[in-house]
Design a protein around this motif. Structure first.
Motif, PDB file in Angstrom:
ATOM      1  N   TYR A  92       0.853  -1.381  -0.025  1.00  0.00           N
ATOM      2  CA  TYR A  92       0.020   0.192   0.034  1.00  0.00           C
ATOM      3  C   TYR A  92       0.795   1.151   0.065  1.00  0.00           C
ATOM      4  CZ  TYR A  92      -4.762  -1.215   0.589  1.00  0.00           C
ATOM      5  OH  TYR A  92      -6.235  -1.828   0.318  1.00  0.00           O
ATOM      6  N   LEU A  93       1.816   1.199   0.792  1.00  0.00           N
ATOM      7  CA  LEU A  93       2.627   2.686   1.000  1.00  0.00           C
ATOM      8  C   LEU A  93       3.407   2.713  -0.275  1.00  0.00           C
ATOM      9  CD1 LEU A  93       4.177   4.588   2.846  1.00  0.00           C
ATOM     10  CD2 LEU A  93       5.511   3.133   3.570  1.00  0.00           C
ATOM     11  N   LEU A  94       4.044   1.824  -0.861  1.00  0.00           N
ATOM     12  CA  LEU A  94       4.836   1.765  -2.140  1.00  0.00           C
ATOM     13  C   LEU A  94       3.943   2.339  -3.408  1.00  0.00           C
ATOM     14  CD1 LEU A  94       7.154  -1.234  -1.978  1.00  0.00           C
ATOM     15  CD2 LEU A  94       7.767   1.171  -1.687  1.00  0.00           C
ATOM     16  N   PHE A  96       0.459   3.481  -3.434  1.00  0.00           N
ATOM     17  CA  PHE A  96      -0.481   4.623  -3.302  1.00  0.00           C
ATOM     18  C   PHE A  96       0.251   6.140  -2.823  1.00  0.00           C
ATOM     19  CE2 PHE A  96      -3.682   1.403  -2.296  1.00  0.00           C
ATOM     20  CZ  PHE A  96      -4.749   1.716  -3.234  1.00  0.00           C
ATOM     21  N   GLY A  97       1.341   5.742  -2.168  1.00  0.00           N
ATOM     22  CA  GLY A  97       2.580   6.896  -1.749  1.00  0.00           C
ATOM     23  C   GLY A  97       3.150   7.207  -3.312  1.00  0.00           C
ATOM     24  N   GLY A  98       3.451   6.378  -3.933  1.00  0.00           N
ATOM     25  CA  GLY A  98       3.938   6.400  -5.325  1.00  0.00           C
ATOM     26  C   GLY A  98       3.092   7.341  -6.270  1.00  0.00           C
ATOM     27  N   ALA A 100       0.438   9.211  -5.051  1.00  0.00           N
ATOM     28  CA  ALA A 100       0.191  10.596  -4.383  1.00  0.00           C
ATOM     29  C   ALA A 100       1.510  11.414  -4.679  1.00  0.00           C
ATOM     30  CB  ALA A 100       0.189  10.354  -2.948  1.00  0.00           C
ATOM     31  N   LEU A 101       2.605  10.973  -4.588  1.00  0.00           N
ATOM     32  CA  LEU A 101       3.724  11.789  -5.031  1.00  0.00           C
ATOM     33  C   LEU A 101       3.779  12.171  -6.497  1.00  0.00           C
ATOM     34  CD1 LEU A 101       6.492  12.875  -4.115  1.00  0.00           C
ATOM     35  CD2 LEU A 101       7.549  10.749  -4.846  1.00  0.00           C
ATOM     36  N   TYR A 104       1.096  14.908  -6.652  1.00  0.00           N
ATOM     37  CA  TYR A 104       1.281  16.169  -6.326  1.00  0.00           C
ATOM     38  C   TYR A 104       2.144  16.749  -7.077  1.00  0.00           C
ATOM     39  CZ  TYR A 104       3.486  19.633  -3.253  1.00  0.00           C
ATOM     40  OH  TYR A 104       3.838  20.729  -2.569  1.00  0.00           O
TER      41      TYR A 104
END
Length: 384
Positions: A92-94, A96-98, A100-101, A104
């Motif tokens: 999830y972190l990899l 959805f974080g990717g 989101a980044l 942005y």
């Protein structure tokens, strides 16, 4: 001494029971009714199930990553549930974080350039229409006058048709994108659904295999593995190629100096999902922009596309997709036409992996039936 006569056995002369009276028949009827009812409900609620279709695609893409992370954890054997949960959270972190980044950094300029592109594209076509006589004059030097007139008429009519088609298509695309951003408000539950789908993936597969007779389960597992291998290699490969080709195209157009390079890269990445025809369509769109803004850059655009396609075909495709889809290009074009005519855009994107999976499953079932036939003949010979 009187010999006792054994009574002859009485044969059951009653007619055999009808097949519809057997429990097996009624089980089949119940299964058919249940499948039909569930299918009807899913079809009626198909509009509301779009977020879950997106979630199913994300689950399918993240499942290999979750399994790989889970295998690397040292306590995976002692605490499989905890290891699975941690692997899902890291994935999830990899993922959805990717996203989101990237959102942005890229979404604000991408929206700005998209608005500019849609606004200016009709002007690009008008400029191209005005430049057609000069371009055709260069190309038609030495041709007979009658042939020159025919070429000019055909080119002008073609550009006019392109102008009449492209503007509504672009406006519809912008409307769809705007609706998509508004649609994200309905995806609040999607991350939780994806988590539980990944968490209980193995239990779901075990339940699915248990629905089949015991003697069929090995074949069902083999067929599921064949479909997963074909679809996984194709879909993950196409998405990866779309990201790489879109990024490379955007950077190349920025280096050349074309307007809206982010939008042009996005167009190239999305059209890369369409086999064979996608790169051609993206080149035509970018060529229109180049001819309308600065015709001298068209040669550089063509060189950039040739280099990108050579790197894709010789370096990326063999490593990413391997031998998952083995079709002749002529067959792929025929499949694209058939898929687009039956299912529209979705059919164009999915017809190739569906056809490849059906081909591989057919080969497997044919081989298994042939083996069963040979085994029965061998047993019959041994009995003789």
């Amino acid at each position: 001494m009187i010999e006792r006569v054994q009574p002859r056995p009485q044969h059951d002369l009653s007619p055999p029971s009808s097949p519809w009276r057997t429990p097996r028949f009624w089980r089949g009827v119940m299964v058919a009714l249940a499948v039909g009812l569930v299918g009807w409900m899913l079809w009626r609620a198909r509009g509301a199930l779009i977020p879950f279709a997106i979630g199913a695609l994300i689950v399918y893409l993240l499942a290999p990553l979750v399994a790989r992370i889970e295998q690397q954890l040292p306590f995976a054997q002692r605490s499989p549930g905890l290891a699975r949960t941690i692997a899902i959270l890291v994935s999830y972190l990899l993922f959805f974080g990717g996203l989101a980044l990237a959102g942005y950094i890229l979404v604000p300029p991408l929206l700005e350039q998209a608005i500019q592109f849609v606004t200016n594209f009709p002007d690009y076509l008008r400029s191209l229409l005005q430049a057609v006589p000069h371009l055709s004059a260069r190309l038609e030097q030495g041709l007979p006058p009658r042939l020159q007139i025919q070429i000019e008429r055909q080119v002008e009519s073609l550009v006019g048709v392109l102008f009449s088609i492209t503007r509504p298509a672009l406006l519809a695309t912008v409307t769809a994108v705007s609706a998509l951003f508004g649609f994200f408000s309905a995806l609040v539950l999607l991350p939780f659904w994806i988590f539980y789908a990944l968490r209980h993936e193995r239990q779901a597969l075990h339940w699915f295999y248990g629905l089949w007779p015991v003697q069929w389960q090995d074949d069902v597992r083999a067929i599921v593995h064949i479909i997963d291998r074909t679809f996984g290699a194709y879909i993950r490969g196409q998405l990866f190629l779309g990201v790489v080709i879109g990024t490379a195209t955007g950077l190349a157009m920025w280096a050349i100096g074309l307007a809206q390079p982010l939008v042009l890269g996005l167009i190239a990445g999305v059209l890369e999902l369409v086999p064979l025809l996608g790169p051609i369509l993206s080149f035509l769109v970018i060529a229109v922009v180049a001819l309308a803004t600065d015709a001298d850059k068209l040669f550089a655009v063509a060189i950039a596309f040739i280099v990108i396609q050579q790197l894709e075909n010789n370096l990326l495709v063999p490593r990413v997709q391997g031998r998952a889809v083995q079709f002749n290009p002529a067959i792929v074009m025929l499949l694209l036409v058939i898929g687009g005519a039956i299912w529209g855009l979705l059919g164009t994107l999915l017809v190739v992996p569906i056809a490849a999976a059906c081909r591989d499953v057919y080969r497997y079932l044919y081989r298994r039936l042939r083996e069963a036939e040979l085994a029965s003949h061998s047993n019959a010979r041994q009995l003789d």
